[in-house]
Design a protein around this motif. Sequence first.
Motif, PDB file in Angstrom:
ATOM      1  N   ASP A   1      -6.163   3.620  -7.703  1.00  0.00           N
ATOM      2  CA  ASP A   1      -7.193   3.424  -6.690  1.00  0.00           C
ATOM      3  C   ASP A   1      -7.491   1.926  -6.645  1.00  0.00           C
ATOM      4  O   ASP A   1      -7.756   1.315  -7.677  1.00  0.00           O
TER       5      ASP A   1
ATOM      6  N   ARG B   1      11.273   1.458   0.760  1.00  0.00           N
ATOM      7  CA  ARG B   1      10.013   1.625   1.486  1.00  0.00           C
ATOM      8  C   ARG B   1       9.216   0.321   1.510  1.00  0.00           C
ATOM      9  O   ARG B   1       8.606  -0.032   2.514  1.00  0.00           O
TER      10      ARG B   1
ATOM     11  N   TYR C   1       0.168   0.857  -6.382  1.00  0.00           N
ATOM     12  CA  TYR C   1       0.983   1.833  -7.106  1.00  0.00           C
ATOM     13  C   TYR C   1       0.179   2.473  -8.240  1.00  0.00           C
ATOM     14  O   TYR C   1      -0.307   1.811  -9.152  1.00  0.00           O
ATOM     15  N   GLN C   2       0.003   3.776  -8.130  1.00  0.00           N
ATOM     16  CA  GLN C   2      -0.648   4.621  -9.144  1.00  0.00           C
ATOM     17  C   GLN C   2      -2.059   4.178  -9.513  1.00  0.00           C
ATOM     18  O   GLN C   2      -2.533   4.482 -10.611  1.00  0.00           O
TER      19      GLN C   2
ATOM     20  N   HIS D   1      -1.759  -3.042   4.762  1.00  0.00           N
ATOM     21  CA  HIS D   1      -2.666  -1.911   4.567  1.00  0.00           C
ATOM     22  C   HIS D   1      -3.930  -2.117   5.400  1.00  0.00           C
ATOM     23  O   HIS D   1      -4.189  -3.201   5.921  1.00  0.00           O
TER      24      HIS D   1
ATOM     25  N   ASP E   1      -0.869   5.065  -4.357  1.00  0.00           N
ATOM     26  CA  ASP E   1       0.351   5.622  -3.782  1.00  0.00           C
ATOM     27  C   ASP E   1       1.448   5.627  -4.843  1.00  0.00           C
ATOM     28  O   ASP E   1       1.215   5.260  -5.999  1.00  0.00           O
ATOM     29  N   ASP E   2       2.665   6.044  -4.437  1.00  0.00           N
ATOM     30  CA  ASP E   2       3.787   6.105  -5.383  1.00  0.00           C
ATOM     31  C   ASP E   2       4.912   5.160  -4.981  1.00  0.00           C
ATOM     32  O   ASP E   2       6.062   5.351  -5.391  1.00  0.00           O
ATOM     33  N   VAL E   3       4.602   4.140  -4.195  1.00  0.00           N
ATOM     34  CA  VAL E   3       5.608   3.183  -3.717  1.00  0.00           C
ATOM     35  C   VAL E   3       5.834   2.128  -4.807  1.00  0.00           C
ATOM     36  O   VAL E   3       4.884   1.473  -5.252  1.00  0.00           O
TER      37      VAL E   3
ATOM     38  N   SER F   1       4.352  -1.326  -4.416  1.00  0.00           N
ATOM     39  CA  SER F   1       3.045  -1.354  -3.762  1.00  0.00           C
ATOM     40  C   SER F   1       1.993  -1.959  -4.673  1.00  0.00           C
ATOM     41  O   SER F   1       1.985  -1.729  -5.891  1.00  0.00           O
TER      42      SER F   1
ATOM     43  N   THR G   1      -3.503   5.401   2.276  1.00  0.00           N
ATOM     44  CA  THR G   1      -2.580   4.436   1.689  1.00  0.00           C
ATOM     45  C   THR G   1      -2.255   3.343   2.710  1.00  0.00           C
ATOM     46  O   THR G   1      -2.648   3.425   3.872  1.00  0.00           O
TER      47      THR G   1
ATOM     48  N   GLY H   1       3.142   3.812   2.261  1.00  0.00           N
ATOM     49  CA  GLY H   1       2.848   5.154   1.787  1.00  0.00           C
ATOM     50  C   GLY H   1       2.960   6.217   2.859  1.00  0.00           C
ATOM     51  O   GLY H   1       3.008   7.412   2.546  1.00  0.00           O
TER      52      GLY H   1
END
Length: 436
Positions: free
Chosen positions: A358, A166, A355-356, A125, A347-349, A352, A132, A136
């Motif tokens: 901040d 992903r 994930y969900q 990242h 993000d929705d990975v 990750s 993201t 993402g």
Amino acid sequence: MRTSSTSMRTWSGAVRWTPQQELRPTSQDGVVEAVHAARARGCSLRVLGGGHSFSALVATDGIPLSLDGYQGLVSADPATGLVTLRGGTRLWAVAELLAPYGLALSVMGDIDRQSIAGAIQTGTHGTGATFTGFAGMVRALRLVLTDGSVVDTSPTRDPELFAAARLGLGTIGVVLEVTLQCVPAYRLELVESTRALDPAVGSFLADSFRNDHHEIFWFPRTDRATVRTMHRLPADALRERPARAAELLQQEVLGNGAWELLCRAAALVPRLSRPVAEIASRSFAGSRVVDDSATVYAAPRRVRFHESEWALPAERFEEAFVALRSRIESERVRVTFPLEIRRAAADDVWLSTAYQRDTVYLAAHRYHAEEAGPYLLLVQRTLANFGARPHWGKQHWLGARELARLHPRFDDFRAVREAADPDGLLMSPYLRHLLG
């Protein structure tokens, strides 16, 4: 397909291994052949990216597969911004490939040596409250599965396979092609400054929303921070860079050559670590730059180091930093490299680290010639109280039990992984420790 057998190591040298054979296919058929070769031999197959991970993710006594011979642009659509790259394509090459189409990656980190497949598989990242990580940005994947089949997957085509692959740690299949959502080309204005630590930390969340890209470097046991802020500008904005001689002095002579000597001295004489950190904290900031995005994001990193990075819920960042700073200072930790603070959007990975939620990232570094474990473990144990998730490509000491508590879709990922690779062809002892 070229083959070889030699000892290998991670970029920092923390992990070393000797595989049976290295395979370097140059085509899709060559990758399929490599998968069949590993299965026939009854050994594990691990895919090498840019070799920049700090953990044992790709270490294997079986067959490592390099995609360095499978790079390049497959397609680019300026109207939609969708770009398809071969998995081995290095990040540093992407800007030139996309330039004819007026496109660019939406964000990058400050290291561009990774391959695109490696970047998405490990959760690489950059920094920016509305951006993201690489995973993402993924909109479709082409994979070689462990039975040798080639599949295309996306949110509408085998969506669960896509969701797991992903960011799959290289355990779902070999990533042949990656389709990314890119953006119109842009330039960046970079401004660096030295600020008092407390106000820089106190305003970090607000500053990272006000600015497109915002990060802090703190040299432990000093009371100041280097603040890097980048603003996005049109692609035709006037380019501004320091004189070439001044830039070489800042980046290569001071930023790499002199820094290597100072770190080496502190490794030999640990009491020098404090004055080295003091010097660096006052001189780390460079000149203002305006240039194409990829050239501003990336910085030369020739001084090797060990690294551990932790993803925190953004709302807990300040209390976590205070706790870590207090622990470092109370134990008088001797370290020369800075702590890096960045931010990324939720993000929705599935796997990750953002994930969900901040997310704010705290990355701890240690010079490669020094014993990294005690310091990096101190960071891990301190941040564990704040729901910290470890970066997959960096050093940590968590296993499947702890990781399952940190990642809500962990069991879903494992179910897809086991269905895609029931014989564990893409697994290793380290990955079994991570995933169970």
